[in-house]
Design a protein around this motif. Structure first.
Motif, short mmCIF file in Angstrom:
data_model
loop_
_atom_site.label_atom_id
_atom_site.label_comp_id
_atom_site.label_asym_id
_atom_site.label_seq_id
_atom_site.Cartn_x
_atom_site.Cartn_y
_atom_site.Cartn_z
N ALA A 178 0.84 -1.20 0.00
CA ALA A 178 0.00 0.00 0.00
C ALA A 178 0.87 1.25 0.00
O ALA A 178 0.60 2.22 -0.72
N MET A 179 1.94 1.23 0.80
CA MET A 179 2.84 2.38 0.82
C MET A 179 3.44 2.61 -0.56
O MET A 179 3.63 3.74 -1.00
N GLN A 180 3.73 1.51 -1.25
CA GLN A 180 4.32 1.64 -2.59
C GLN A 180 3.32 2.13 -3.63
O GLN A 180 3.69 2.45 -4.74
N MET A 181 2.05 2.16 -3.27
CA MET A 181 1.05 2.77 -4.14
C MET A 181 0.87 4.24 -3.79
O MET A 181 0.05 4.94 -4.36
N GLY A 182 1.61 4.70 -2.77
CA GLY A 182 1.49 6.09 -2.37
C GLY A 182 0.53 6.31 -1.22
O GLY A 182 0.19 7.45 -0.90
N VAL A 183 0.09 5.23 -0.56
CA VAL A 183 -0.82 5.39 0.57
C VAL A 183 -0.02 5.84 1.80
O VAL A 183 1.00 5.25 2.13
#
Lengths: 607, 246
Positions: A178-183
């Motif tokens: 999720a962080m790697q999607m910009g979350v």
């Protein structure tokens, strides 16, 4: 209330209330793999804010609900921001302990503000009941059902259609991805804590109105029930939490119908233990995923223990041993006797939680078993007190280990939940098994401590006796830790899979740890029983389990000397500073929070 | 760097990384030129995946600098780095298993707010990955490994990145899908997206890469254009079955 339909309606309504708590727990567990033990405290805060709104500000019902939801959400946001976010890169056990500390602080603040006396929370709805089939239903029932359904619907829409809702779901499934999607996972945590707190607060308000009474004991009960419902449904599973809650409500309601009110909680915790043993991932979890728990090793803060030279320990022991020869007050001796009793419990818990990594939140149950066994042996069978206490220790060792054994296959957080439930079950069995335990009346007239026919009545002799017992237990435990057995315990704690691969039987070593720890705790409970001369099912409660855990963490997990030091510090210091009893729990909570934040390895370090 | 070489899109310079006491990277320096495919080769535990994590900000280097388009990424959070234009295809795909394929792909556009363009890009992904069209409402976790890799790549492209970093994109795929994935990487690259990929399978990677680096226990031991590395005896010995030939 009489018909089965009534019990069903009652079960569903209560289940709805549990669902509001459990859904919040599930959301939080989903995104941060954390069981939020402060959820019940938010529920408590919600109930009291509701009381202020209704009784003092005379707000109309819709406004009351909004006020409570918003205020509770703010409390949730504060907890997330200042209590938990700083612990993000800390060991896994840190946030769990922090939520326990936060719950102590919040509960105690509410108690200090509003006094522990129950208050009436009027329902603001007309008190009429409609006939439905063979049962009745009132406006409040409909309100609770309505709030439950509306919240479920709003939550569904939020998770399904809003961008933040998507982020919540993605984070729950794979935080890194999720962080790697910009979350921004901090925002997700914030959102989840805010929602969970709003739901929890409204739940507290509704429960208060339903029973027309609120008191500070609601907090722990709510946490326990919410956790049960959430785990039954599958930790982190939001729809599962709703179904688990309704199921729990029904099981309790039917249990009450058949056996009576005092069995309500027993059914809740039995349901939990059965689910944990048979389907630890919950009733609705798909079989594909392993429990999302880390290896136990990463669960405990590693550190280098502080080395204390043997002579220093000997000197310290000698000073405490000869202390009564000096003109010290009765009060000081009394305080230290309490410290020694707590020290024995802490020795037990530091072995179980620290050395072998099973963080028990139900350790007071071992005290209770030891105390009841010893009291009953000496009262009904006229066993000499010294032997009765040893009997209490043995019974705690045997029965405690037996009771805890179903949780041996669990890891991390789940062990804590299971031990918490088992602790509650022991207390409820004591309450309900009247033919043996005398039920709610408790056991009075327990003979005083005696040794080889000599009664130990003077504080000095009791002091020496309890100190000697603690020192002997500590020496035994110290010996144990340096042995092959101690190494095996630590191997299991640090990496249970590797330990198993090297041929260590987890069940055998966990049993051995609980047998040894159970004995120490049982002896402590036994001595306490003869010291107090009266015990009942509430003498040894969850608060004591948590206090023992705080002592153990203060001293350093697994650290024998630390356990005793922690006991003296937490029992002694409040006495030294003459801190009033009602502020003590607050202080224990704050100590726990500060430790977790700034010195998770404790004063003397983990071993 | 001489004045004639254009400024690289991504540059790691003298990065040192530690896990506790253990050092993972020793003065690691890697550059990715604009529009190029750069491949990082290495065996197990050589520090490849950690390099990915350093670029994405999931692991912080103890010293050294990481720049993207001239600006340092050190100190930024992962979401901030993603917003700068770096998308990732993580190791083992890491799809959101319980979300649908459509939701997974759209999660890739999380940093964007232009609804219509996002919808157009979704259609574009379906032409690039035609197989996903029938799978859109299926749970992502129920797809085969190869299909999941397609979803992961589509998801990465949805943020309209300037660079995609990929961690072993061919791992665990059937030979048919391996070829397909490599072809897609080339296609993506031809549309102007730079690619940094970590691979164990050197022969495959060197077929599509412009430049490559070889990482061994945290140190770059070899680097250069893919063409020269393919013929380098050391690469052949280490990765291309040179031992058998000898």
């Amino acid at each position: 209330m009489s018909s089965w339909l009534d019990y069903t309606i009652n079960g569903l309504i209560v289940g709805n209330v549990y669902a509001l708590v459990a859904v919040g727990l599930a959301l939080i567990f989903g995104v941060s793999r954390l069981i939020n033990f402060a959820q019940g405290s938010i529920y408590l805060v919600g109930a009291y804010i509701g009381w202020v709104a209704v009784v003092q500000l005379h707000t109309p019902l819709p406004l009351t609900i909004i006020v409570v939801a918003v205020a509770a959400a703010i409390v949730g946001l504060i907890i997330e921001r200042f209590g938990l976010r700083p612990l993000q890169n800390s060991v896994r056990i840190a946030p769990l302990l922090a939520t326990i500390g936060i719950s102590f602080v919040l509960d105690q603040l509410v108690m200090l503000t509003f006094s522990p006396n129950p208050r009436a929370l009027p329902s603001q709805l007309p008190d009429v009941r409609f006939q439905v089939g063979g049962g009745t239903i009132g406006p409040l029932d409909l309100l609770i059902a309505g709030v439950g359904l509306t919240s479920a619907l709003l939550l569904f829409v939020f998770l399904r259609y809003s961008k933040l809702g998507w982020a919540v779901r993605a984070t729950a499934q794979d935080r890194d991805a999720a962080m790697q999607m910009g979350v921004d996972v901090n925002r997700v945590n914030q959102a989840v804590f805010g929602i969970a707190a709003a739901l929890g607060g409204v739940s507290g308000l509704l429960v208060g109105m339903y029973y027309n009474q609120i008191d500070t004991a609601m907090s722990l009960q709510a946490t326990l029930k919410g956790v049960v419902a959430e785990v039954v449904g599958g930790a982190g599973n939001v729809p599962g939490a709703v179904i688990g809650s309704l199921l729990l409500g029904l099981v309790e309601s039917y249990g009450v119908a058949v056996f009576g009110t005092s069995y309500r909680n027993l059914f809740a915790f039995l349901l939990l233990v059965v689910v944990l043993v048979l389907r630890p991932n919950g009733l609705f979890a798909s079989a594909r995923q392993a429990p999302p728990e880390p290896l136990t090793g990463t669960f405990i803060a590693p550190s280098r223990p502080v080395r204390i030279p043997r002579w220093a320990l000997a000197v310290a022991a000698a000073i405490f041993a000869i202390l009564p020869l000096f003109p010290v007050s009765f009060y000081v001796l009394q305080t230290l006797i309490n410290a020694w009793l707590l020290g024995m419990l802490a020795l037990s818990l530091t072995l179980v939680a620290g050395t072998i990594g099973q963080v028990s939140l139900g350790h007071a149950a071992l005290l209770a078993i030891g105390a009841y066994t010893s009291a009953l042996l000496s009262l009904t069978l006229n066993v000499p007190v010294g032997l009765a206490i040893i009997g209490g220790g043995l019974m705690s060792a045997a029965l405690g280990t037996l009771l805890i054994s179903p949780s041996f296959r669990l890891r991390g957080h789940y062990v804590s939940i299971a031990t918490l439930a088992i602790g509650e079950i022991v207390s409820l069995v004591i309450l309900n098994w009247e033919s043996v335990t005398r039920g709610p009346i408790g056991i009075s007239g327990i003979p005083p401590l005696s040794l080889f026919g000599t009664e130990l009545i003077s504080p000095t002799s009791i002091y020496w006796f309890s100190f000697a017992v603690m020192v002997v237990l500590a020496l035994l435990q110290g010996r144990l830790l340096t042995s092959h057995l101690g190494r095996s315990f630590r191997a299991i704690r640090d990496d249970d899979i590797a330990a198993r691969a090297y041929g260590l039987s987890l069940n055998r070593y966990k049993s051995l740890a609980f047998i040894f720890g159970g004995f120490a705790a049982g002896v402590s409970g036994g001595i306490a029983a003869h010291l107090y001369s009266y015990i009942n099912h509430e003498t040894f409660n969850t608060q004591q389990s948590i206090l023992a855990l705080t002592v153990v963490i203060l001293g350093g997990l697994g650290n024998v000397v630390g356990a005793m030091l922690g006991a003296v510090a937490l029992v002694g210091l409040p006495e030294v500073f003459r801190i009033a009893a009602e502020y003590r729990i607050l202080i224990y909570g704050i100590v726990l929070l500060l430790l977790v934040r700034f010195r998770p390895q404790g004063l003397l370090g983990t071993i | 760097m001489t004045a004639s070489t254009p400024e690289p899109l991504l540059a790691l310079s003298n990065v040192n990384t530690f896990y506790g006491q253990a050092q993972v990277h020793f003065d690691l320096s890697i550059t990715v030129a604009r529009g190029h495919i750069v491949c990082l080769l290495g065996g197990n535990a050589s520090g490849k995946s950690t390099t990915m994590k350093i670029i994405l900000g999931l692991v912080k280097p103890r010293s050294g600098d990481v720049t993207f388009d001239g600006a340092s990424l050190v100190g930024l959070t992962t979401p901030q780095i993603v917003r700068r234009g770096i998308a990732s295809v993580p190791e083992a795909r890491r799809l959101f298993a319980d979300m649908s394929v459509r939701e997974n792909i759209l999660m890739g556009a999380f940093v964007r707010n232009d609804r219509e363009a996002i919808a157009q890009d979704l259609d574009k992904m379906l032409t690039l990955f035609p197989k996903l069209g029938q799978r859109l409402s299926q749970r992502a976790g129920s797809l085969s490994g190869g299909e999941q890799q397609m979803v992961a790549m589509a998801r990465a492209l949805m943020s309209r990145p300037r660079m995609v970093v990929m961690d072993e994109p061919t791992m665990g795929l059937s030979p048919l899908y391996v070829d397909r994935v490599l072809e897609l990487i080339r296609t993506i690259n031809q549309e102007g997206v730079s690619v940094f990929m970590v691979e164990q399978n050197a022969s495959l990677a060197l077929e599509i890469a412009h430049e490559a680096y070889v990482l061994q226990t945290g140190k770059i031991v070899l680097s250069g254009s893919a063409r020269t590395l393919k013929d380098d005896p050391r690469i052949r010995d280490a990765y291309l079955g040179g031992a058998e030939a000898a």
